[in-house]
Design an enzyme around this catalytic site. Structure first.
Site, PDB file in Angstrom:
ATOM      1  N   ASP A   1       0.865  -1.171   0.000  1.00 50.63           N
ATOM      2  CA  ASP A   1       0.000   0.000   0.000  1.00 50.63           C
ATOM      3  C   ASP A   1       0.908   1.229   0.000  1.00 50.63           C
ATOM      4  O   ASP A   1       1.730   1.412   0.908  1.00 50.63           O
ATOM      5  CB  ASP A   1      -0.911  -0.021   1.237  1.00 50.63           C
ATOM      6  CG  ASP A   1      -1.950   1.086   1.185  1.00 50.63           C
ATOM      7  OD1 ASP A   1      -1.643   2.166   0.651  1.00 50.63           O
ATOM      8  OD2 ASP A   1      -3.065   0.872   1.710  1.00 50.63           O
TER       9      ASP A   1
ATOM     10  N   TYR B   1      -5.319  11.362  -3.328  1.00 50.88           N
ATOM     11  CA  TYR B   1      -5.737  12.648  -2.739  1.00 50.88           C
ATOM     12  C   TYR B   1      -4.766  13.124  -1.658  1.00 50.88           C
ATOM     13  O   TYR B   1      -4.963  14.171  -1.073  1.00 50.88           O
ATOM     14  CB  TYR B   1      -7.159  12.553  -2.158  1.00 50.88           C
ATOM     15  CG  TYR B   1      -7.400  11.360  -1.266  1.00 50.88           C
ATOM     16  CD1 TYR B   1      -6.969  11.367   0.054  1.00 50.88           C
ATOM     17  CD2 TYR B   1      -8.036  10.222  -1.748  1.00 50.88           C
ATOM     18  CE1 TYR B   1      -7.167  10.261   0.869  1.00 50.88           C
ATOM     19  CE2 TYR B   1      -8.243   9.110  -0.941  1.00 50.88           C
ATOM     20  CZ  TYR B   1      -7.802   9.139   0.359  1.00 50.88           C
ATOM     21  OH  TYR B   1      -7.998   8.041   1.163  1.00 50.88           O
TER      22      TYR B   1
HETATM   23  C1  LIG Z   1      -5.404   7.046   3.510  1.00 50.89           C
HETATM   24  C2  LIG Z   1      -5.319   5.570   3.551  1.00 50.89           C
HETATM   25  C3  LIG Z   1      -6.417   4.761   3.190  1.00 50.89           C
HETATM   26  C4  LIG Z   1      -7.745   5.355   2.847  1.00 50.89           C
HETATM   27  O1  LIG Z   1      -8.554   4.484   2.096  1.00 50.89           O
HETATM   28  P1  LIG Z   1      -9.787   5.074   1.291  1.00 50.89           P
HETATM   29  O2  LIG Z   1     -10.505   3.898   0.780  1.00 50.89           O
HETATM   30  O3  LIG Z   1      -9.227   5.952   0.203  1.00 50.89           O
HETATM   31  O4  LIG Z   1     -10.617   5.894   2.223  1.00 50.89           O
HETATM   32  C5  LIG Z   1      -6.219   3.383   3.161  1.00 50.89           C
HETATM   33  N1  LIG Z   1      -5.034   2.831   3.500  1.00 50.89           N
HETATM   34  C6  LIG Z   1      -3.973   3.578   3.850  1.00 50.89           C
HETATM   35  C7  LIG Z   1      -2.678   2.926   4.201  1.00 50.89           C
HETATM   36  C8  LIG Z   1      -4.095   4.971   3.927  1.00 50.89           C
HETATM   37  O5  LIG Z   1      -3.057   5.713   4.329  1.00 50.89           O
END
Ligand SMILES: *Cc1c(COP(=O)(O)O)cnc(C)c1O
Length: 397
Positions: free
Chosen positions: A184, A209
């Site tokens: 990720d 974002y």
């Molecule tokens: C910001 C973040 C998310 C957010 O997930 P969304 O589905 O876009 O709300 C998920 N995983 C990590 C590691 C993040 O930093």
């Protein structure tokens, strides 16, 4: 070295604000407004449905995906945009687990972002095949890898502390025991150099974002290693990932390569905001961004430690092990951050007691860092945080 002061003028930062929260939501690049307006008027307005073909809307997830891919070391045609990061985590994990049917362990660490873990739990529950999520401390990941592990699923940069995993080393180690790896890159893309192809990652996902300034709710991305893309079975088998969406066949056949990770109709306006934001990166070398980001975080840490002894560093001290953020422990961190925000320094708070500040040379310079430190110093030395209104928790921290 790029002239970052020229890049800074490309962003709209409200007068009097020092914005140290681009790790959560990037600010508005000035060019986005006109670009999105033109898409609204000239394409949606004038072309209406014809724009799917005539304005290239249908190709946007791939075209913009290539632009993001360029920033994370992914070859053309290996990244596609769509949905949110939570959904992309689910897709990557589902496909990876299906590729290791005899193994039951998903290995992750306590530094992962909760939604990644929640999505994994939900997926494993509906699969009902005896999978287990094994959580270890970040420093224990390597020793926990063994041949029961189907998938190693990690966030490279810890959202709370900024601690950074060694992607290349852990990917190699996971492959040595026959596991697949999902990275990720939520806090990596646009923040630090990433070389997906070079480290041989199997899957990667991330949002746009944060450091990519793609707009609130901008679509996420998914990368699948090219030689796996035609093997990986998509769990979310939507029509736009079908081999021939407009044949309207009643049975699903996965599309070619990364296209099969598309699900439904692309969010055209948000993709166009991201597309315009990505123009800023043309000609920017991530190595320069990284070098300047380290200078900024080092300066911030040095000055904070010199002037605010009650704030203690929660991020790794070694900049090579730290992403593009600095986190500080303070018992009354929520109230202190509220007080700083009220005085024009925007960071955020992560439970239980972390004050988090994101840095990027794209629109933050040394003068901003010094000004921010001065305001934080003032909040701390006058105990400005010690008042009732700053203790009231809002829904989004
Ligand atoms: C910001 C973040 C998310 C957010 O997930 P969304 O589905 O876009 O709300 C998920 N995983 C990590 C590691 C993040 O930093």
């Amino acid at each position: 070295m790029i002239d970052f002061s020229a890049i800074k003028t490309k962003f709209y930062i409200p007068e009097g604000l020092i914005y140290l929260n681009g790790n959560s939501l990037g600010p508005l690049p000035r060019a986005v407004k006109d670009h999105v307006n033109s898409i609204i008027q000239d394409e949606w307005g004038e072309l209406i449905i014809r724009a799917w073909n005539n304005a290239g809307w249908m190709d946007m997830p791939r075209r913009v995906g290539d632009r993001v891919g360029h920033l994370i070391g992914a070859p053309a045609g290996s990244v596609v945009m769509g949905d949110t990061l939570s959904i992309k985590v689910y897709q990557a994990l589902a496909s990876a687990l299906e590729m290791r049917p005899e193994r039951k362990i998903v290995l992750s660490d306590t530094g992962n972002f909760p939604t990644d873990l929640y999505m994994a739990e939900g997926l494993m529950r509906s699969l009902d095949k005896g999978h287990q999520l094994q959580m270890v401390e970040p420093e224990d990941v390597e020793t926990a890898l063994n041949d029961d592990v189907a998938v190693l699923m990690l966030t490279q940069i810890d959202y709370r502390t900024g601690r950074m995993h060694d992607m290349a080393a852990l990917t190699r180690k996971a492959h040595d025991v026959g596991a697949l790896v999902i990275w990720d890159l939520a806090h990596s893309a646009g923040a630090v150099p990433v070389d997906l192809a070079g480290c041989n990652a199997d899957f990667a996902v991330g949002c746009t974002y944060k450091y990519l300034n793609g707009s609130p709710g901008a679509p996420a991305f998914i990368y699948v290693r090219p030689d796996l893309a035609d093997v990986a079975q998509p769990a979310l088998s939507g029509w736009l990932g079908h081999e021939a969406p407009f044949a309207f066949d009643l049975d699903y056949r996965a599309g070619e390569g990364i296209d099969r990770f598309r699900v439904g109709t692309p969010p055209v306006l948000q993709l166009s905001a991201l597309d315009a934001s990505l123009d800023i990166w043309e000609g920017i070398d991530m190595a320069d961004v990284r070098m300047k980001s380290i200078e900024l975080t080092e300066l911030f840490i040095h000055e904070i430690e010199r002037r605010c002894p009650m704030l203690t560093l929660a991020s790794p001290r070694n900049p090579e092990l730290r992403g593009s953020q600095v986190s500080l422990h303070f018992e009354q961190g929520y109230a202190a951050m509220k007080a700083a925000i009220a005085r024009g320094v925007i960071g955020d708070f992560r439970a239980p007691n972390i004050m988090r500040f994101g840095f990027t040379p794209l629109y933050i310079d040394e003068a901003d860092v010094m000004k921010a430190v001065e305001i934080i110093d003032n909040v701390m030395s006058t105990r400005a945080w010690d008042c009732e209104e700053y203790r009231i928790r809002q829904a989004v921290t």
